[in-house]
Design an enzyme around this catalytic site. Structure first.
Site, short mmCIF file in Angstrom:
data_model
loop_
_atom_site.label_atom_id
_atom_site.label_comp_id
_atom_site.label_asym_id
_atom_site.label_seq_id
_atom_site.Cartn_x
_atom_site.Cartn_y
_atom_site.Cartn_z
CE1 TYR A 1 -10.44 -15.57 5.23
CE2 TYR A 1 -9.53 -17.52 6.30
CZ TYR A 1 -9.41 -16.19 5.90
OH TYR A 1 -8.27 -15.50 6.18
CG ASP B 1 -6.15 -9.31 -3.50
OD1 ASP B 1 -5.52 -9.42 -2.43
OD2 ASP B 1 -5.65 -8.87 -4.54
CB CYS C 1 17.03 20.20 3.13
SG CYS C 1 17.32 18.45 2.94
CB CYS D 1 16.06 15.52 7.06
SG CYS D 1 16.73 15.60 5.40
CE LYS E 1 -4.56 -16.42 -0.88
NZ LYS E 1 -4.21 -15.02 -1.05
CB CYS F 1 19.58 19.02 6.28
SG CYS F 1 17.82 18.99 6.66
CD GLU G 1 -13.38 -21.60 2.59
OE1 GLU G 1 -14.03 -22.22 3.43
OE2 GLU G 1 -12.37 -20.92 2.87
CB CYS H 1 13.18 17.54 5.12
SG CYS H 1 14.49 18.73 5.51
CE LYS I 1 -1.22 -15.67 -5.30
NZ LYS I 1 -1.55 -14.50 -4.48
P1 AMP Z 1 -1.30 -15.15 1.48
O1 AMP Z 1 -1.44 -13.81 2.09
O2 AMP Z 1 -1.11 -15.10 0.00
O3 AMP Z 1 -0.32 -16.03 2.21
O4 AMP Z 1 -2.70 -15.87 1.64
C1 AMP Z 1 -3.33 -16.01 2.89
C2 AMP Z 1 -4.38 -14.97 3.00
O5 AMP Z 1 -5.45 -15.22 2.11
C3 AMP Z 1 -5.04 -14.99 4.34
O6 AMP Z 1 -4.30 -14.21 5.27
C4 AMP Z 1 -6.35 -14.37 4.09
O7 AMP Z 1 -6.25 -12.98 4.30
C5 AMP Z 1 -6.60 -14.58 2.61
N1 AMP Z 1 -7.82 -15.36 2.33
C6 AMP Z 1 -8.85 -14.90 1.58
N2 AMP Z 1 -9.82 -15.82 1.50
C7 AMP Z 1 -9.42 -16.89 2.20
C8 AMP Z 1 -10.00 -18.17 2.49
N3 AMP Z 1 -11.20 -18.54 2.01
N4 AMP Z 1 -9.29 -19.02 3.27
C9 AMP Z 1 -8.07 -18.67 3.74
N5 AMP Z 1 -7.47 -17.48 3.50
C10 AMP Z 1 -8.13 -16.60 2.74
ZN ZN Z 2 16.58 17.85 5.01
#
Ligand code: AMP
Ligand code: ZN
Length: 684
Positions: A218, A117, A436, A415, A115, A418, A113, A431, A322
């Site tokens: 997913y 972002d 300060c 702060c 991934k 101060c 799948e 602050c 990755k």
């Molecule tokens: P990481 O944050 O790098 O550890 O990767 C895990 C994160 O990838 C998960 O918390 C999800 O938010 C994201 N993610 C996006 N697509 C997928 C997918 N198809 N399967 C699993 N995780 C995913």
């Molecule tokens: Zn301050």
């Protein structure tokens, strides 16, 4: 209308609207017009207003969000919300696949799948009803963002069966929409992920409803047993969730033809085809309308998954491939706050020093509390860091939560410099004490810096000494203390002192357009100062007078100056400290008015033979008499009233009786825009 009738109608409207929402958000195939849809929704809203107890938690009106502000409480996860282990090369991946097969002792299929972002989310359904949506948080506890998530059209509020279910997915902002929306923001987000995470954490869900967030899910955790990931995806699809149509399925044993027929958008093949699929997706990555940072490779068979199990940090049956190595991984050892010259508090992460493209990183700015909340960053977390635009290091995300159980870090109430109270103004904390020491130091350093007053021979060490020894307590003292008093201090011989004097003396020749921005008034940098000068505020007194009127319009009328700048300018120029500073600097001989540049060539007499009068107000000429100066400079005559001798009337917004009279006399009426063209015929 009776309650009975209302209930019937509400149910009918809801049923239809839910199905339209599914067509629109999940299937991308609307069957009715937006107008029809809006009418039905409007009707439903009205009915719910009349009969509040008939407003159901899965009502289609929940998509619009609410105006009530909400805190973001924390709530525990009931499924394991883990990270993923990572590989960066095909070789690493194939050894992971081999290991998985070896450790399960059976043939396996793999599902790949994208991934995405975005922002990770877990949706909890009870008896088919969406009851809770939690961010990932620290994996055990997340932030409750249910009301915001309900505004996302592709999230089902009620499922077609009374199932208990947890679903993991990724909330994201499509790239095109991100660029569109972000370009309109005063403080744009660095990337769509931050935008989506920020949106999810807004306090008013009605604001979230205006942001076109999307979701792809997913993973599903059902109470009844399933045997493959394939089944999980098919079941989620059947329940109305939005799934990524781009999936890779690779197996040496399953019936590939059936899978291909049931999932025409998937890439289905033998295990040998898996590496080339990765290459294809990597190539297509740039043309997608969302950001992906890799692929997730998952074992399809649940029985094998159970055999493989978990570590405390990630499942052993899935791995992230990755596309780019994170630039560096390190640990947050401390978070400190820095107080700038405006009092703004900036949290800075002290991380375990780590090499990143050529330099060692140990400090990283965290901007503000929202940024920390968005990252869900706590002391001791392991983080991935990058260099934005190859210069400024940034925390990209938390990779692994700390083991001490620290929760998301918060800006302290006082702060550190101060001890005054820190208070929040907009996105930032401040602050509020102008004396300060941190603010004073920042203000002086800014004033003297290159690009500002550029006071030579006054480096940061010298400045520190001047401040620490009490020679200089604020900006104006730079011109008041006697540099000779430094003689005899270590490192301050005759020569050095002479250089300091020379630097200070030279800086007194800086023009007004440098002096004013050097004061460090927030929002009032070089650009804004130039706009102010062009608009006629050619000296400090005209600015102070305008500020005294407390009318932001005097400034916002200038193209390029927004409300925030105008309000800040008024606030700052009204402050006694700032006024005092300006007075003292004036006394020291600094330049507080724009000098008129000598005209090199005699101007063309474009207005010769004409007589002008002026009415109304103008953007470029304040006061408007400045426009009449131009007329005279270019050979014309001016008059203060409209008489038979007038040939032209320059008229701006708010024009009075002069305009009517000019019209009745047949005098030519000229707008500011046209006037500017006459002054400067070569520009458009
Ligand atoms: P990481 O944050 O790098 O550890 O990767 C895990 C994160 O990838 C998960 O918390 C999800 O938010 C994201 N993610 C996006 N697509 C997928 C997918 N198809 N399967 C699993 N995780 C995913
Ligand atoms: Zn301050």
């Amino acid at each position: 209308m009776t309650r009975e009738r209302a209930k019937e109608e509400i149910e009918e409207l809801s049923r239809r609207l839910i199905s339209y929402q599914h067509e629109y958000y999940v299937l991308n195939r609307p069957s009715i017009s937006d107008l029809e849809y809006d009418r039905m929704l409007e009707r439903l809203l009205n009915l719910e207003k009349q009969f509040p107890d008939l407003e159901y938690p899965d009502s289609p009106t929940q998509r619009i969000g609410s105006d009530l502000s909400q805190e973001l409480p924390e709530a525990p996860h009931t499924i394991p919300v883990l990270s993923l282990d990572k590989v960066y090369s095909e070789a690493e991946l194939s050894s992971w696949i081999e290991k998985s097969v070896r450790n399960t002792g059976s043939e396996l299929s793999f599902i790949l799948e994208e991934k995405i972002d975005g922002s990770s989310i877990v949706l909890y359904y009870e008896s088919g009803l969406l009851t809770r949506a939690l961010t990932r948080g620290n994996g055990l506890v997340g932030n409750d963002v249910t009301r915001n998530v309900k505004t996302i059209g592709a999230v089902p509020l009620r499922l077609p069966g009374a199932v208990d279910l947890a679903v993991r997915g990724e909330i994201f902002l499509p790239l095109k929409l991100f660029h569109e929306l972000n370009s309109r923001l005063e403080a744009p987000y660095a990337n769509p992920r931050n935008f989506a995470s920020g949106a999810l954490r807004r306090v008013k869900s009605s604001e979230v409803a205006g942001i076109p967030l999307d979701i792809l899910v997913y993973e599903g955790y059902f109470s009844s047993p399933v045997s493959t990931h394939l089944e999980i995806l098919e079941e989620l699809d059947r329940l109305g969730f939005k799934l990524n149509p781009r999936v890779g399925f690779f197996s040496g044993k399953d019936n590939l033809k059936t899978i291909r027929d049931n999932h025409p958008t998937w890439q289905v093949g033998n295990l040998e085809d898996l590496p080339s699929y990765i290459r294809t997706i990597r190539q297509q990555r740039a043309s997608l309308d969302y950001e992906i940072d890799g692929l997730v490779v998952k074992v399809n068979e649940i029985e094998a998954r159970e055999k493989l199990g978990f570590t405390g940090h990630h499942p052993r049956w899935a791995i992230a491939f990755k596309f780019e190595a994170p630039e560096a991984v390190t640990r947050v050892e401390n978070i400190e706050v820095q107080v700038g010259r405006t009092g703004r508090v900036t949290p800075v992460a002290r991380v375990k020093p780590v090499k990143l493209s050529g330099s060692t990183i140990s400090n990283i700015t965290l901007h503000n509390q929202d940024y920390i909340d968005m990252l869900e960053l706590a002391l001791g977390d392991r983080v991935s860091i990058s260099k934005r635009g190859d210069v400024i290091p940034a925390v990209e995300r938390v990779l692994e939560k700390n083991e001490e159980g620290n929760t998301t870090w918060n800006i302290p109430p006082n702060c550190p410099g101060c001890k005054s109270l820190i208070s929040r103004l907009g996105a930032h904390h401040f602050c509020v004490n102008p004396d300060c020491p941190d603010q004073v130091r920042g203000r002086i350093a800014f004033f003297a810096a290159r690009g500002q007053m550029d006071i030579e021979n006054l480096g940061s060490e010298t400045l520190d000494l001047l401040i620490d020894r009490g020679f200089v307590r604020d900006v104006q003292d730079l011109y008041r203390f006697n540099p000779d008093d430094l003689l005899g201090l270590q490192g301050f011989g005759e020569k050095k002192v002479a250089l300091i004097k020379a630097g200070l003396k030279k800086s007194k020749h800086q023009p007004y357009r440098v002096v004013l921005p050097s004061l460090g008034i927030p929002e009032v940098g070089q650009k804004a100062v130039e706009l102010l000068i062009e608009a006629g505020f050619r000296d400090i007194d005209s600015l102070l007078n305008a500020a005294d009127k407390q009318d932001p319009y005097l400034f916002t009328a200038i193209h390029g100056i927004g409300e925030r700048t105008a309000l800040t300018l008024i606030r700052e120029l009204s402050s006694p400290e700032v006024r005092h500073r300006i007075e003292e600097l004036k006394k020291a001989g600094l330049c507080f008015s724009e000098e008129v540049l000598p005209v090199s060539e005699p101007p063309e007499a474009v207005f010769s033979g004409q007589t002008w009068c002026v009415t109304g107000s103008f953007t470029h000429f304040k006061p408007r008499e400045l426009a009449m100066e131009e007329v005279k400079r270019l050979g014309g005559r001016v008059s203060s009233s409209v008489t038979g001798k007038i040939t032209h009337l320059l008229a701006g917004p708010g024009a009075g009786s002069k305009l009517d009279r000019a019209r009745s006399l047949g005098v030519q009426v000229v707008s500011e825009e046209e006037f500017l063209k006459l002054l400067n015929p070569t520009s458009k």
